[in-house]
Design a protein around this motif. Sequence first.
Motif, mmCIF file in Angstrom:
data_model
loop_
_atom_site.group_PDB
_atom_site.id
_atom_site.type_symbol
_atom_site.label_atom_id
_atom_site.label_comp_id
_atom_site.label_asym_id
_atom_site.label_seq_id
_atom_site.Cartn_x
_atom_site.Cartn_y
_atom_site.Cartn_z
ATOM 1 N N LEU A 51 56.551 64.552 105.793
ATOM 2 C CA LEU A 51 56.889 63.157 105.517
ATOM 3 C C LEU A 51 56.142 62.203 106.443
ATOM 4 N N GLY A 52 55.935 62.626 107.686
ATOM 5 C CA GLY A 52 55.206 61.774 108.615
ATOM 6 C C GLY A 52 53.758 61.569 108.225
ATOM 7 N N ALA A 53 53.188 62.549 107.512
ATOM 8 C CA ALA A 53 51.810 62.401 107.044
ATOM 9 C C ALA A 53 51.705 61.434 105.872
ATOM 10 N N GLN A 54 52.827 61.163 105.204
ATOM 11 C CA GLN A 54 52.807 60.303 104.024
ATOM 12 C C GLN A 54 53.263 58.876 104.313
ATOM 13 N N PHE A 55 54.193 58.724 105.253
ATOM 14 C CA PHE A 55 54.788 57.415 105.497
ATOM 15 C C PHE A 55 54.542 56.991 106.941
ATOM 16 N N GLU A 56 54.136 55.749 107.114
ATOM 17 C CA GLU A 56 53.879 55.198 108.443
ATOM 18 C C GLU A 56 55.130 54.464 108.921
ATOM 19 N N VAL A 57 55.969 55.194 109.594
ATOM 20 C CA VAL A 57 57.233 54.645 110.083
ATOM 21 C C VAL A 57 57.280 54.824 111.593
ATOM 22 N N THR A 58 57.590 53.764 112.294
ATOM 23 C CA THR A 58 57.690 53.799 113.746
ATOM 24 C C THR A 58 59.155 53.884 114.155
ATOM 25 N N ILE A 59 59.483 54.921 114.899
ATOM 26 C CA ILE A 59 60.844 55.100 115.401
ATOM 27 C C ILE A 59 60.925 54.499 116.799
#
Length: 239
Positions: A51-59
């Motif tokens: 999922l991290g390879a598909q979506f650019e989400v910053t935690i």
Amino acid sequence: MIDFLNRNVFQPHPELLVFITVALGFLFGKLRYRTLALGAVTGCLVAGLLLGAQFEVTIDATVKNLFFTMSLFALGYKVGPQFFRGLKKDGLPQVVNAVVVCVTGLLVSWGFAAMLGYGPGLSAGLLGGALTQSAVIGVAQDAIGNLPGLSAAQTKNEENLVAIGYAVTYPLGTILCALLLANVLPKLYKRDLAAESARLAEELDAPGDDPDLSEGYYEVVLRAYRVERPDLAGRTIDD
């Protein structure tokens, strides 16, 4: 579709992606090939990579540190009673085994990191993933943050490389360790792994057959004391 979800769903609400990752991780952890299963931890890591390879989400960093600390607390809280109980039974062999594994893993990881020309970030990630020890991530990132001569950008890059190295090597370390423990060592020592595991679980009061879904509740352990002096029998602590 991915861009739409990224901009309108997951970036405004990154917690959704976190819980989806956990759900998929437990699903992946149930996949089994013969005697080999990923388990919830490795499953969540694989789901996070996909999922991290598909979506650019910053935690948020605070959230990451909080959940990382909670995972370490939960691990220690769960194995603490069993750890000290087992240490009393055959403590010296356990201590020697732990020292040998840690020192061997450190030397092998250091040797490969030096041979491949890895920096501090990838070297620490290699060590943590190969030994499947997530605590290395926090310790290594703190140590990298205190290294002299690194700019803020270099420090951030090395800290990110710790997680990358860990994510790449952790699945391999888990799978190889499982194969070694399940197939190689029992044959080498001529032991029945199923029978030995059942006996040990009974001795340690391990709750349930599935470690990923077992309860965290333990019955209260009572202690009884023998009073050797008859004149103290029947008296309270205040007396």
